[in-house]
Design a protein around this motif. Structure first.
Motif, PDB file in Angstrom:
ATOM      1  N   GLU A 146     -91.661 -87.403 -25.257  1.00 28.35           N
ATOM      2  CA  GLU A 146     -90.629 -88.270 -25.817  1.00 28.35           C
ATOM      3  C   GLU A 146     -89.875 -88.937 -24.675  1.00 28.35           C
ATOM      4  N   VAL A 147     -89.743 -90.260 -24.713  1.00 27.29           N
ATOM      5  CA  VAL A 147     -89.047 -90.956 -23.634  1.00 27.29           C
ATOM      6  C   VAL A 147     -87.896 -91.817 -24.133  1.00 27.29           C
ATOM      7  N   GLU A 148     -87.714 -91.939 -25.481  1.00 26.06           N
ATOM      8  CA  GLU A 148     -86.633 -92.777 -25.974  1.00 26.06           C
ATOM      9  C   GLU A 148     -85.286 -92.097 -25.770  1.00 26.06           C
ATOM     10  N   LEU A 149     -84.257 -92.908 -25.544  1.00 25.29           N
ATOM     11  CA  LEU A 149     -82.899 -92.392 -25.421  1.00 25.29           C
ATOM     12  C   LEU A 149     -82.247 -92.344 -26.791  1.00 25.29           C
ATOM     13  N   ASP A 150     -81.597 -91.223 -27.090  1.00 28.91           N
ATOM     14  CA  ASP A 150     -80.893 -91.073 -28.353  1.00 28.91           C
ATOM     15  C   ASP A 150     -79.488 -91.643 -28.227  1.00 28.91           C
ATOM     16  N   MET A 151     -78.905 -92.026 -29.346  1.00 26.10           N
ATOM     17  CA  MET A 151     -77.603 -92.681 -29.323  1.00 26.10           C
ATOM     18  C   MET A 151     -76.632 -91.913 -30.212  1.00 26.10           C
ATOM     19  N   ILE A 152     -75.868 -90.997 -29.597  1.00 26.46           N
ATOM     20  CA  ILE A 152     -74.810 -90.285 -30.298  1.00 26.46           C
ATOM     21  C   ILE A 152     -73.620 -90.156 -29.372  1.00 26.46           C
ATOM     22  N   ALA A 153     -72.516 -89.624 -29.859  1.00 23.70           N
ATOM     23  CA  ALA A 153     -71.260 -89.623 -29.103  1.00 23.70           C
ATOM     24  C   ALA A 153     -71.323 -88.710 -27.894  1.00 23.70           C
ATOM     25  N   THR A 182     -80.424 -87.543 -18.092  1.00 23.14           N
ATOM     26  CA  THR A 182     -78.988 -87.816 -18.155  1.00 23.14           C
ATOM     27  C   THR A 182     -78.171 -86.564 -17.854  1.00 23.14           C
ATOM     28  N   VAL A 183     -78.615 -85.406 -18.345  1.00 23.86           N
ATOM     29  CA  VAL A 183     -77.901 -84.157 -18.070  1.00 23.86           C
ATOM     30  C   VAL A 183     -77.918 -83.849 -16.575  1.00 23.86           C
ATOM     31  N   VAL A 184     -79.067 -84.011 -15.940  1.00 20.16           N
ATOM     32  CA  VAL A 184     -79.160 -83.710 -14.508  1.00 20.16           C
ATOM     33  C   VAL A 184     -78.317 -84.691 -13.700  1.00 20.16           C
ATOM     34  N   LEU A 185     -78.422 -85.982 -14.013  1.00 19.09           N
ATOM     35  CA  LEU A 185     -77.662 -86.974 -13.256  1.00 19.09           C
ATOM     36  C   LEU A 185     -76.156 -86.789 -13.427  1.00 19.09           C
ATOM     37  N   LYS A 186     -75.714 -86.467 -14.647  1.00 21.54           N
ATOM     38  CA  LYS A 186     -74.272 -86.357 -14.903  1.00 21.54           C
ATOM     39  C   LYS A 186     -73.730 -84.984 -14.533  1.00 21.54           C
ATOM     40  N   ASP A 187     -74.349 -83.930 -15.052  1.00 23.64           N
ATOM     41  CA  ASP A 187     -73.756 -82.597 -14.958  1.00 23.64           C
ATOM     42  C   ASP A 187     -74.205 -81.809 -13.737  1.00 23.64           C
ATOM     43  N   SER A 192     -71.581 -90.974 -12.419  1.00 23.44           N
ATOM     44  CA  SER A 192     -70.799 -91.490 -13.538  1.00 23.44           C
ATOM     45  C   SER A 192     -71.737 -92.075 -14.590  1.00 23.44           C
ATOM     46  N   LEU A 193     -71.198 -92.293 -15.801  1.00 21.74           N
ATOM     47  CA  LEU A 193     -72.008 -92.898 -16.857  1.00 21.74           C
ATOM     48  C   LEU A 193     -72.484 -94.289 -16.442  1.00 21.74           C
ATOM     49  N   GLU A 194     -71.617 -95.022 -15.757  1.00 24.66           N
ATOM     50  CA  GLU A 194     -71.995 -96.360 -15.302  1.00 24.66           C
ATOM     51  C   GLU A 194     -73.143 -96.292 -14.298  1.00 24.66           C
ATOM     52  N   GLU A 195     -73.072 -95.329 -13.370  1.00 22.00           N
ATOM     53  CA  GLU A 195     -74.137 -95.178 -12.378  1.00 22.00           C
ATOM     54  C   GLU A 195     -75.447 -94.768 -13.040  1.00 22.00           C
ATOM     55  N   ILE A 196     -75.356 -93.882 -14.035  1.00 20.52           N
ATOM     56  CA  ILE A 196     -76.573 -93.456 -14.738  1.00 20.52           C
ATOM     57  C   ILE A 196     -77.201 -94.640 -15.455  1.00 20.52           C
ATOM     58  N   GLY A 197     -76.363 -95.460 -16.099  1.00 22.27           N
ATOM     59  CA  GLY A 197     -76.887 -96.647 -16.766  1.00 22.27           C
ATOM     60  C   GLY A 197     -77.573 -97.588 -15.794  1.00 22.27           C
ATOM     61  N   GLU A 198     -77.021 -97.687 -14.576  1.00 27.19           N
ATOM     62  CA  GLU A 198     -77.630 -98.543 -13.560  1.00 27.19           C
ATOM     63  C   GLU A 198     -78.974 -97.981 -13.107  1.00 27.19           C
ATOM     64  N   THR A 205     -73.895 -96.705 -24.067  1.00 28.36           N
ATOM     65  CA  THR A 205     -74.026 -96.033 -25.365  1.00 28.36           C
ATOM     66  C   THR A 205     -75.270 -95.158 -25.405  1.00 28.36           C
ATOM     67  N   ALA A 206     -76.374 -95.688 -24.896  1.00 31.77           N
ATOM     68  CA  ALA A 206     -77.610 -94.908 -24.879  1.00 31.77           C
ATOM     69  C   ALA A 206     -77.487 -93.704 -23.952  1.00 31.77           C
ATOM     70  N   VAL A 207     -76.829 -93.899 -22.809  1.00 33.75           N
ATOM     71  CA  VAL A 207     -76.631 -92.792 -21.871  1.00 33.75           C
ATOM     72  C   VAL A 207     -75.788 -91.702 -22.520  1.00 33.75           C
ATOM     73  N   LYS A 208     -74.689 -92.095 -23.172  1.00 31.47           N
ATOM     74  CA  LYS A 208     -73.815 -91.116 -23.821  1.00 31.47           C
ATOM     75  C   LYS A 208     -74.568 -90.324 -24.886  1.00 31.47           C
ATOM     76  N   GLY A 209     -75.392 -91.020 -25.650  1.00 38.37           N
ATOM     77  CA  GLY A 209     -76.131 -90.334 -26.703  1.00 38.37           C
ATOM     78  C   GLY A 209     -77.094 -89.302 -26.153  1.00 38.37           C
ATOM     79  N   ALA A 210     -77.868 -89.697 -25.157  1.00 41.80           N
ATOM     80  CA  ALA A 210     -78.827 -88.764 -24.573  1.00 41.80           C
ATOM     81  C   ALA A 210     -78.123 -87.592 -23.909  1.00 41.80           C
ATOM     82  N   LEU A 211     -76.991 -87.870 -23.266  1.00 40.29           N
ATOM     83  CA  LEU A 211     -76.241 -86.813 -22.587  1.00 40.29           C
ATOM     84  C   LEU A 211     -75.718 -85.788 -23.584  1.00 40.29           C
TER      85      LEU A 211
END
Length: 354
Positions: A146-153, A182-187, A192-198, A205-211
């Protein structure tokens, strides 16, 4: 001392290793004095020496960019490995991915690219290389990833960050790739969320959901009973052969070990140098002969036979690094020594063997 027969394949070759082998086949063998060089074999010969006034200015500019990239990459290598190893669940495969990312970055800059910010650019290359690795492995195992990013809060929790940092590679591998990255990059790495998106080239939004979904999955894994993984099935001949190698090394019987080298043996002193051929690799043992602060034991690294290196005065302490030996027809065909890559010990699954 007999080490037995058998055949083992060399570790997965990185682009830097392929460049190295092409370099040698062309008859341009280089000897290394042990100085640190991230890219000892990938350089265009025109860029190998000092820039003089007679050289083209574009060549001088490229050399300057490459030197700047090497400095940046050296400082990022441990972080890149921490990310890559957690994406693919292996410190050994993670090192191959880091080498691939650095080689691709080097080639891109040599061809005229120069990113505004090296770190997110290199992480993006490493991320894509890790996904390619996972896709190939999934195809070889007959299933898709699975490679799609999930979108949740999203929730920003120090507890989640600590849980992710303490998670084993095996636990992180139970997350889908989109959640895992996303978990590895953030936690784990603190982006930051902005850096992960980059890095991922996707929306906040996609980053937040996957995280958030990845954090939820880790909480469930942490609450579930831990089941010990099955012990790997080991070839007794492999372990006996490795035990003989360790015994000879600890006895400083380096002449016996040199006699076991295949003519085309390959050495990778990870993060430092490569060499091939019996004559050149034989010098490797001389370096160890000059030192006394090591003791070898047989063990397992990620389920495969390996040499664990400890301090002779504190053998009960965790290993400082490890070495992989590959055999072909009873000869040493490959040595992969992680002496100068102690960053791979972060999260390493290893155990000693009697």
């Amino acid at each position: 001392m007999a080490f037995g027969g058998g055949h083992r394949r060399l570790p997965r070759r990185s682009p830097l290793r392929r460049l190295h082998e092409e370099h040698h086949r062309a008859g341009r063998r280089r000897e290394h004095d042990g100085s640190h060089d991230l890219f000892p074999y990938g350089r265009d010969r025109r860029l190998g020496g000092c820039v003089t006034g007679s050289q083209d200015q574009s060549v001088a500019a490229t050399e300057t960019r490459l030197r700047a990239f090497e400095r940046d990459a050296a400082g990022l290598r441990a972080k890149l490995h921490r990310y890559a190893s957690r994406m693919v669940g292996s410190v050994i495969d993670g090192e191959d991915i880091v080498q691939e990312a650095l080689a691709k970055g080097f080639v891109a800059i040599r061809n005229g690219d120069m990113p505004d910010k090296t770190e997110p650019w290199l992480f993006r290359i490493a991320h894509n290389a890790a996904l390619d690795f996972l896709r190939k492995r999934a195809r070889s195992r007959g299933r898709e990833s699975e490679v799609e990013l999930d979108m949740i809060a999203d929730e920003n929790s120090a507890l989640d960050a600590r849980m992710a940092a303490e998670a084993s590679l095996a636990e992180l591998m139970q997350l889908p790739p989109a959640q895992r990255c996303t978990v590895v990059l953030k936690d784990v790495l603190g982006h930051s969320l902005e850096e992960i998106g980059e890095i991922l080239e996707t929306s906040d939004t996609a980053v937040k959901g996957a995280l958030q979904r990845g954090r939820d999955s880790l909480r469930k894994l942490a609450a579930a009973p831990r089941i010990a993984p099955p012990r790997p099935a080991l070839d007794p001949q492999d372990m006996r052969r490795l035990g003989d190698y360790v015994a000879a090394f600890n006895a400083r019987d380096f002449d016996t070990l040199r006699g076991l080298l295949a003519e085309d043996v390959k050495l990778e002193l990870v993060n430092r140098l490569r060499a091939d051929g019996k004559e050149y690799v034989g010098n490797y043992f001389g370096r160890y002969a000059d030192e006394t602060h090591w003791h070898f034991t047989t063990g397992l690294v990620e389920g495969r036979p390996a040499i664990l290196v400890t301090s002779p005065d504190r053998p009960e302490r965790p290993p400082r690094y490890f070495i992989l030996i590959d055999w072909e027809n009873g000869r040493i065909a490959g040595i992969r020594d992680f002496l100068f890559a102690d960053y791979v010990m972060d999260g390493l699954d290893c155990s000693s063997q009697p």
